[in-house]
Scaffold this motif. Structure first.
Motif, PDB file in Angstrom:
ATOM      1  N   PRO A  70       2.874 -19.968 -23.295  1.00  0.00           N
ATOM      2  CA  PRO A  70       3.841 -20.890 -22.684  1.00  0.00           C
ATOM      3  C   PRO A  70       4.205 -22.048 -23.607  1.00  0.00           C
ATOM      4  N   GLU A  71       3.285 -22.403 -24.531  1.00  0.00           N
ATOM      5  CA  GLU A  71       3.596 -23.497 -25.440  1.00  0.00           C
ATOM      6  C   GLU A  71       4.748 -23.149 -26.377  1.00  0.00           C
ATOM      7  N   HIS A  72       4.915 -21.845 -26.667  1.00  0.00           N
ATOM      8  CA  HIS A  72       6.027 -21.428 -27.515  1.00  0.00           C
ATOM      9  C   HIS A  72       7.357 -21.574 -26.775  1.00  0.00           C
ATOM     10  N   LEU A  73       7.323 -21.319 -25.485  1.00  0.00           N
ATOM     11  CA  LEU A  73       8.521 -21.557 -24.674  1.00  0.00           C
ATOM     12  C   LEU A  73       8.878 -23.031 -24.673  1.00  0.00           C
ATOM     13  N   ASN A  74       7.864 -23.873 -24.558  1.00  0.00           N
ATOM     14  CA  ASN A  74       8.111 -25.316 -24.575  1.00  0.00           C
ATOM     15  C   ASN A  74       8.759 -25.746 -25.887  1.00  0.00           C
ATOM     16  N   THR A  75       8.269 -25.185 -26.987  1.00  0.00           N
ATOM     17  CA  THR A  75       8.824 -25.535 -28.295  1.00  0.00           C
ATOM     18  C   THR A  75      10.279 -25.097 -28.413  1.00  0.00           C
ATOM     19  N   LEU A  76      10.571 -23.875 -27.970  1.00  0.00           N
ATOM     20  CA  LEU A  76      11.956 -23.405 -28.008  1.00  0.00           C
ATOM     21  C   LEU A  76      12.846 -24.305 -27.166  1.00  0.00           C
ATOM     22  N   TRP A  77      12.401 -24.666 -25.993  1.00  0.00           N
ATOM     23  CA  TRP A  77      13.221 -25.504 -25.123  1.00  0.00           C
ATOM     24  C   TRP A  77      13.478 -26.871 -25.756  1.00  0.00           C
ATOM     25  N   GLU A  78      12.456 -27.446 -26.344  1.00  0.00           N
ATOM     26  CA  GLU A  78      12.627 -28.741 -27.006  1.00  0.00           C
ATOM     27  C   GLU A  78      13.637 -28.635 -28.145  1.00  0.00           C
ATOM     28  N   ASP A  79      13.575 -27.550 -28.910  1.00  0.00           N
ATOM     29  CA  ASP A  79      14.505 -27.375 -30.027  1.00  0.00           C
ATOM     30  C   ASP A  79      15.926 -27.112 -29.539  1.00  0.00           C
ATOM     31  N   LEU A  80      16.059 -26.387 -28.437  1.00  0.00           N
ATOM     32  CA  LEU A  80      17.389 -26.167 -27.864  1.00  0.00           C
ATOM     33  C   LEU A  80      17.998 -27.482 -27.392  1.00  0.00           C
ATOM     34  N   GLU A  81      17.190 -28.325 -26.767  1.00  0.00           N
ATOM     35  CA  GLU A  81      17.705 -29.601 -26.273  1.00  0.00           C
ATOM     36  C   GLU A  81      18.169 -30.505 -27.419  1.00  0.00           C
ATOM     37  N   VAL A  82      17.522 -30.363 -28.578  1.00  0.00           N
ATOM     38  CA  VAL A  82      17.907 -31.163 -29.740  1.00  0.00           C
ATOM     39  C   VAL A  82      19.162 -30.606 -30.402  1.00  0.00           C
ATOM     40  N   SER A  83      19.238 -29.274 -30.517  1.00  0.00           N
ATOM     41  CA  SER A  83      20.302 -28.665 -31.321  1.00  0.00           C
ATOM     42  C   SER A  83      21.567 -28.321 -30.551  1.00  0.00           C
ATOM     43  N   ILE A 109      24.344 -29.197 -27.828  1.00  0.00           N
ATOM     44  CA  ILE A 109      24.913 -30.332 -27.104  1.00  0.00           C
ATOM     45  C   ILE A 109      26.159 -29.871 -26.357  1.00  0.00           C
ATOM     46  N   PHE A 110      26.160 -30.052 -25.055  1.00  0.00           N
ATOM     47  CA  PHE A 110      27.307 -29.661 -24.239  1.00  0.00           C
ATOM     48  C   PHE A 110      28.268 -30.849 -24.121  1.00  0.00           C
ATOM     49  N   CYS A 111      29.451 -30.685 -24.685  1.00  0.00           N
ATOM     50  CA  CYS A 111      30.459 -31.729 -24.615  1.00  0.00           C
ATOM     51  C   CYS A 111      31.825 -31.111 -24.901  1.00  0.00           C
ATOM     52  N   HIS A 112      32.848 -31.952 -25.100  1.00  0.00           N
ATOM     53  CA  HIS A 112      34.195 -31.431 -25.324  1.00  0.00           C
ATOM     54  C   HIS A 112      34.307 -30.685 -26.642  1.00  0.00           C
ATOM     55  N   ASP A 113      33.403 -30.959 -27.585  1.00  0.00           N
ATOM     56  CA  ASP A 113      33.414 -30.282 -28.883  1.00  0.00           C
ATOM     57  C   ASP A 113      32.460 -29.088 -28.820  1.00  0.00           C
ATOM     58  N   GLU A 114      33.006 -27.886 -28.614  1.00  0.00           N
ATOM     59  CA  GLU A 114      32.148 -26.723 -28.434  1.00  0.00           C
ATOM     60  C   GLU A 114      31.367 -26.366 -29.701  1.00  0.00           C
ATOM     61  N   ASN A 115      31.774 -26.895 -30.857  1.00  0.00           N
ATOM     62  CA  ASN A 115      31.022 -26.637 -32.084  1.00  0.00           C
ATOM     63  C   ASN A 115      29.602 -27.190 -32.002  1.00  0.00           C
ATOM     64  N   LEU A 116      29.420 -28.203 -31.157  1.00  0.00           N
ATOM     65  CA  LEU A 116      28.087 -28.797 -31.011  1.00  0.00           C
ATOM     66  C   LEU A 116      27.174 -27.928 -30.156  1.00  0.00           C
ATOM     67  N   ALA A 117      27.734 -26.897 -29.527  1.00  0.00           N
ATOM     68  CA  ALA A 117      26.926 -25.951 -28.762  1.00  0.00           C
ATOM     69  C   ALA A 117      26.838 -24.605 -29.468  1.00  0.00           C
ATOM     70  N   TRP A 118      27.207 -24.573 -30.744  1.00  0.00           N
ATOM     71  CA  TRP A 118      27.129 -23.353 -31.553  1.00  0.00           C
ATOM     72  C   TRP A 118      25.678 -22.914 -31.685  1.00  0.00           C
ATOM     73  N   LEU A 119      25.421 -21.643 -31.471  1.00  0.00           N
ATOM     74  CA  LEU A 119      24.051 -21.123 -31.549  1.00  0.00           C
ATOM     75  C   LEU A 119      23.455 -21.337 -32.934  1.00  0.00           C
ATOM     76  N   GLY A 120      24.295 -21.330 -33.953  1.00  0.00           N
ATOM     77  CA  GLY A 120      23.814 -21.507 -35.314  1.00  0.00           C
ATOM     78  C   GLY A 120      23.127 -22.841 -35.558  1.00  0.00           C
ATOM     79  N   ARG A 121      23.371 -23.828 -34.699  1.00  0.00           N
ATOM     80  CA  ARG A 121      22.713 -25.126 -34.858  1.00  0.00           C
ATOM     81  C   ARG A 121      21.198 -25.007 -34.681  1.00  0.00           C
ATOM     82  N   LEU A 122      20.758 -24.098 -33.823  1.00  0.00           N
ATOM     83  CA  LEU A 122      19.320 -23.868 -33.673  1.00  0.00           C
ATOM     84  C   LEU A 122      18.756 -23.265 -34.954  1.00  0.00           C
TER      85      LEU A 122
END
Length: 212
Positions: free
Chosen positions: A17-30, A32-45
């Motif tokens: 479960p700690e690996h899930l926590n790490t993935l979630w933390e990294d997703l929250e950092v990388s 970003i949901f906003c008007h600029d969809e480039n900030l939600a690009w999967l490649g940011r992770l």
């Protein structure tokens, strides 16, 4: 403009479960949901974790993510085909497992890799060309069926169509009854199983060429 493939992916772990926590933390950092969809690009992770991406398509935008007790749901809007290799890379880096359901009607893609049915129990989905079409029961299709409606068993699917006047004992027989109605039944398959992977790669490569 590329056809949009809708990917829903569950990353999960029975023992880490700690690996899930790490993935979630990294997703929250990388992501970003906003008007600029480039900030939600999967490649940011991938950039954040410096995950090698040579030969991996990252043409996709995360449109939703959800943290559950034992899993993370990631919904991605991808170009043409599922970003299966990208999800494999993520699962490998975080030492997680994943299952994926992907739909892109224009390319005839209906994929479900969840053999257990734990996260994605769907086996069939429908497309309807004319919702005003009158069924043998005398009701328009839109009264009983929805485009994209899913079914987990043969019995559920056959039962639904029996209610609108299409009585059949098998899916094949039902398909014959539905000819020229504009109603189509699509079967979810898993092209990534060992016997199908090579054929899928050929299809994937040909679609990538079309994108150029």
């Amino acid at each position: 403009m590329a056809n949009i493939c809708c990917d829903d992916v569950y990353f999960y772990s029975e023992s880490n479960p700690e690996h899930l926590n790490t993935l979630w933390e990294d997703l929250e950092v990388s992501i970003i949901f906003c008007h600029d969809e480039n900030l939600a690009w999967l490649g940011r992770l991938f950039q954040l974790k410096e995950i090698p991406s040579d030969g991996i398509s990252l043409r996709g935008t995360v449109i939703y993510m959800e943290r559950n007790e034992d899993s993370i749901l990631l919904s991605t809007s991808a170009a043409w085909t599922p970003l299966y290799d990208a999800y494999c890379a993520i699962a490998d880096v975080y030492q997680l497992s994943f299952v994926m359901q992907s739909i892109e009607p224009g390319c005839g893609i209906y994929i479900n890799t969840d053999h257990s049915g734990r996260y994605f129990p769907d086996h069939y989905t429908l497309s309807v060309d004319n919702e005003d079409f009158i069924t043998p029961a005398g009701v328009p299709v839109y009264d009983k069926l929805e485009y994209g409606e899913t079914f987990s068993t043969d019995a559920d699917l056959l039962g639904c169509f029996t209610e609108i006047g299409y009585q059949a004992d098998t899916i094949d027989a039902l398909n014959l009854l539905l000819e020229d109605t504009g109603i189509a039944i699509h079967v979810f398959t898993n092209p990534y199983s060992s016997q199908n992977l090579q054929d899928w790669r050929k299809i994937h490569d040909s679609l990538c060429i079309m994108q150029l």
